[in-house]
Write an enzyme that holds these catalytic residues in place. Structure first.
Site, PDB file in Angstrom:
ATOM      1  N   LYS A 201       0.823  -1.220   0.000  1.00  0.00           N
ATOM      2  CA  LYS A 201       0.000   0.000   0.000  1.00  0.00           C
ATOM      3  C   LYS A 201       0.854   1.266   0.000  1.00  0.00           C
ATOM      4  O   LYS A 201       2.048   1.239   0.285  1.00  0.00           O
ATOM      5  CB  LYS A 201      -1.002  -0.054   1.157  1.00  0.00           C
ATOM      6  CG  LYS A 201      -2.137  -1.029   0.813  1.00  0.00           C
ATOM      7  CD  LYS A 201      -3.256  -1.086   1.813  1.00  0.00           C
ATOM      8  CE  LYS A 201      -4.331  -2.062   1.275  1.00  0.00           C
ATOM      9  NZ  LYS A 201      -5.375  -2.346   2.273  1.00  0.00           N
ATOM     10  N   ARG A 236      -3.210 -10.363   4.328  1.00  0.00           N
ATOM     11  CA  ARG A 236      -3.667 -10.407   2.934  1.00  0.00           C
ATOM     12  C   ARG A 236      -2.576  -9.763   2.093  1.00  0.00           C
ATOM     13  O   ARG A 236      -2.343  -8.562   2.206  1.00  0.00           O
ATOM     14  CB  ARG A 236      -4.974  -9.622   2.821  1.00  0.00           C
ATOM     15  CG  ARG A 236      -5.586  -9.608   1.435  1.00  0.00           C
ATOM     16  CD  ARG A 236      -6.868  -8.780   1.425  1.00  0.00           C
ATOM     17  NE  ARG A 236      -7.435  -8.699   0.101  1.00  0.00           N
ATOM     18  CZ  ARG A 236      -7.025  -7.862  -0.844  1.00  0.00           C
ATOM     19  NH1 ARG A 236      -6.032  -7.031  -0.606  1.00  0.00           N
ATOM     20  NH2 ARG A 236      -7.584  -7.861  -2.032  1.00  0.00           N
TER      21      ARG A 236
HETATM   22  N1  PMM Z   1      -7.421  -4.084   0.932  1.00  0.00           N
HETATM   23  C1  PMM Z   1      -7.807  -4.102  -0.346  1.00  0.00           C
HETATM   24  C2  PMM Z   1      -8.820  -4.964  -0.795  1.00  0.00           C
HETATM   25  N2  PMM Z   1      -9.409  -5.821   0.047  1.00  0.00           N
HETATM   26  N3  PMM Z   1      -9.634  -6.714   2.211  1.00  0.00           N
HETATM   27  C3  PMM Z   1      -9.282  -6.707   3.503  1.00  0.00           C
HETATM   28  N4  PMM Z   1      -9.873  -7.545   4.359  1.00  0.00           N
HETATM   29  N5  PMM Z   1      -8.309  -5.875   3.990  1.00  0.00           N
HETATM   30  C4  PMM Z   1      -7.657  -4.989   3.189  1.00  0.00           C
HETATM   31  O1  PMM Z   1      -6.802  -4.245   3.690  1.00  0.00           O
HETATM   32  C5  PMM Z   1      -8.022  -4.951   1.810  1.00  0.00           C
HETATM   33  C6  PMM Z   1      -9.030  -5.840   1.357  1.00  0.00           C
HETATM   34  C7  PMM Z   1      -7.156  -3.165  -1.308  1.00  0.00           C
HETATM   35  O2  PMM Z   1      -5.941  -3.683  -1.776  1.00  0.00           O
HETATM   36  P1  PMM Z   1      -5.794  -4.361  -3.247  1.00  0.00           P
HETATM   37  O3  PMM Z   1      -6.207  -3.308  -4.244  1.00  0.00           O
HETATM   38  O4  PMM Z   1      -4.372  -4.732  -3.336  1.00  0.00           O
HETATM   39  O5  PMM Z   1      -6.696  -5.557  -3.328  1.00  0.00           O
END
Ligand code: PMM
Length: 255
Positions: A201, A236
């Site tokens: 991030k 994640r």
């Molecule tokens: N961040 C993203 C998407 N889904 N789900 C959870 N539980 N926690 C997160 O921090 C989270 C998520 C955004 O990141 P991406 O664009 O890399 O998927």
């Protein structure tokens, strides 16, 4: 938990898994690298992103989850919509990951309760289009804990048996807010099993002299080690191999 975004516009892996075949191949790779779950999402949640129609989201995630489940890969679905959660679980998903903690769709908690699967409730203050205007806190740790506790209570009231909490790193948060939350993992842990999504991030890019997302994996792995040492339920991440190794190191040290 390995990230598999079947989207054209996610900040790190957008457009990389555009076909079902590419997405399936990548999901298998994540599993082989050590992911216990592959988190399949069909709608980008990056700051400023706008919504996709529900039929588009369904057409992106359902075939991928069905294919991975058929290959024996445990999948979660990353969605804020109850109808997508339902179709995903029917296709084989074993967990619903909702970045809105049930706030985006009033039918979500009831549907998840009836499906009987575990649920990730993430801290959220509104849709990605303008969430950064809501990054206003007097005490970010206290307010995120209080708002998450309210979501846990709503989940229990709806009849969800297994709730995992997530502070929502980067969602309505500045870099300072993210660091304050990461420094408060023991307090967040008190709310329940803890999931952290800090992989690649922007606050890591800012720490690392504006490095691009793919160059942020070592920092992500460092956070995985810290999260594991604090007893987190999961992380994640995009680069599963580094985090899987970090978890093994911590497990060994903890005996
Ligand atoms: N961040 C993203 C998407 N889904 N789900 C959870 N539980 N926690 C997160 O921090 C989270 C998520 C955004 O990141 P991406 O664009 O890399 O998927």
């Amino acid at each position: 938990m390995g990230v598999l975004n079947v989207t054209p516009d996610s900040f790190s892996d957008g457009g990389r898994h555009a076909t079902v075949e590419e997405a399936l191949a990548f999901g298998l790779q994540l599993r082989d690298q050590g992911a216990d779950l592959v988190d399949v999402g069909g709608e980008s949640t990056r700051p400023g992103a706008s919504r996709v129609p529900v039929d588009v989201e369904l057409s992106r995630v359902v075939p991928v989850i069905a294919g991975l489940a058929a290959a024996g890969v445990q999948c979660s679905v990353d969605t804020t919509r109850a109808s997508v959660a339902l179709a995903a679980v029917e296709a084989g998903a074993v967990l619903v990951n909702d970045v809105s903690g049930g706030l985006a769709d009033p039918t979500m908690l009831g549907v998840v309760a009836s499906l009987g699967v575990p649920y990730v409730a993430m801290h959220w203050r509104g849709s990605s289009a303008d969430m950064q205007t809501r990054a206003v806190y007097d005490d970010v740790v206290a307010e995120v804990c209080a708002e998450l506790a309210a979501r846990v209570q709503a989940c229990s009231a709806a009849g969800i048996a297994s709730v995992i909490v997530d502070p929502g790193i980067g969602f309505a948060k500045t870099a300072e807010h993210n660091w304050a939350l990461l420094a408060a993992l023991p307090r967040l842990r008190e709310l329940g099993p803890l999931l952290l999504g800090s992989s690649r991030k922007a606050f890591l890019g800012a720490l690392l002299d504006s490095r691009e997302p793919a160059g942020r994996d070592n920092a992500t792995t460092a956070l995985t080690a810290l999260a594991a040492a604090e007893g987190a339920w999961g992380v994640r991440v995009h680069d599963v191999s580094g985090s899987a190794d970090a978890v093994r190191v911590v497990e060994r040290l903890r005996g």
